[in-house]
Design a protein around this motif. Structure first.
Motif: not given
Length: 328
Positions: A5-9, A129-141, A170-180
């Motif tokens: 999953k991806s999680k917000i750090i 992140i989920v595809s494995g392409m990147y492990k850390r992405v900055l998102v801006i509005g 950021e990449y995570t394998e825990t239960s936290e992060g985006f679910q959908g």
């Protein structure tokens, strides 16, 4: 096998220095402070001065993210920016931000999806992140809507403001992060929020400037009709597709379109107002920046606790719409 999953750090925000009150807005439109506060919920908003633009606000929000996360800018592998009024039509806003942050090499691109843009941008970052392409992405509005407003138009001028918000995923394998996520667009409403000139189809001309065709136009009645239907639908769909129900929700982070609209939609979902937050009274509608600005404020106030389930929801020009489900 653990699910990626991806999680917000971290999160950040930036607002222009100039505060514009309703009293100042009323110098050019026929309305009242009572009408603006009652019908929209705005008391003041921020307008960019001549030295502030989409990239400069985005840079400030991004630097906040990096500082809070205590990470180097070069560790960011991709930047996705939602922007409606970019600095120019050459280099992308993301590219300008990347250069200012001193990042040597990373993927950058802008997207345009109206006020829903930040949800779309997070969906793209999550996919990376989920595809494995990147492990850390900055998102801006980041949005400078004031430049596109007609100061004589009551249907737009009191509503909007400028600002920027950002998160780092950021990449995570825990239960936290985006679910959908649940995103989409109804092209039949392309003319509900638009400008009549300024693009390739209708280039800027003396006549279009005099008619104010380059300014933002909005059919507020049509927006209300669309938003009050799509808001509950987006919330329910992202919950259903992720295996949750309304009873599981701890909080809703909504696009700051209109205070009455947000309250109406929360009521339609039978959710108490204590499960959301509203800051439109201070910033106005900052389009795709509204959701990350609000999220950043909530994070700084330590509103969320471990295990909380949060729905993000936005809607805007296009007519676009989107929601995301996040677990802390």
């Amino acid at each position: 096998m653990k699910k990626i999953k991806s999680k917000i750090i971290s999160s950040g925000r930036a607002l222009p220095l100039d505060i514009v009150t309703n009293k100042e807005i009323l110098k050019t439109i026929n309305s009242s402070e009572e009408w603006i506060e009652t019908k929209i919920g705005v008391r003041e908003r921020r307008f960019a001065n001549g030295k502030e633009n989409a990239s400069s606000l985005g840079i400030k929000a991004a630097k906040q993210c990096l500082e809070k996360a205590n990470i180097e800018a070069d560790s960011v592998e991709a930047i996705v920016v939602s922007v409606g009024c970019p600095d120019n039509f050459g280099a992308s806003t993301g590219s300008l931000i990347k250069a200012a942050l001193g990042i040597k090499s990373c993927s950058v691109h802008d997207i345009t999806a109206g006020c829903s843009g930040f949800i779309f941008a997070m969906r793209i970052a999550d996919s990376y992140i989920v595809s494995g392409m990147y492990k850390r992405v900055l998102v801006i509005g980041t949005e400078i809507l004031s430049i596109a407003l007609d100061k004589y138009d009551r249907s737009t001028y009191p509503y909007f403001g400028d600002g920027a918000g950002a998160v780092i995923l950021e990449y995570t394998e825990t239960s936290e992060g985006f679910q959908g996520f649940y995103i989409g667009s109804d092209g039949s409403g392309n003319d509900v929020i638009t400008n009549l000139a300024g693009g390739v189809k209708n280039p800027i001309s003396f006549d279009s400037i005099m008619r104010r065709d380059c300014c933002l136009k909005m059919n507020a009645t049509a927006v209300w009709k669309f938003a009050t239907k799509i808001f509950p639908l987006c919330v329910n769909r992202v919950l259903e597709e992720s295996g949750y129900s309304l009873n599981d929700i701890d909080f809703v982070i909504s696009h700051q379109s209109n205070e009455r609209m947000i309250k109406h939609c929360m009521n339609a979902l039978n959710l108490p107002l204590e499960k959301t937050a509203i800051n439109i009274q201070r910033y106005g509608n900052t389009a795709s920046a509204s959701v990350p600005i609000l999220f950043s404020e909530l994070m700084d106030s330590n509103v969320f606790k471990k295990g909380d389930l949060v729905v993000w929801v936005a809607f805007g020009a296009g007519l676009s719409y989107g929601s995301a489900l996040y677990k802390f």
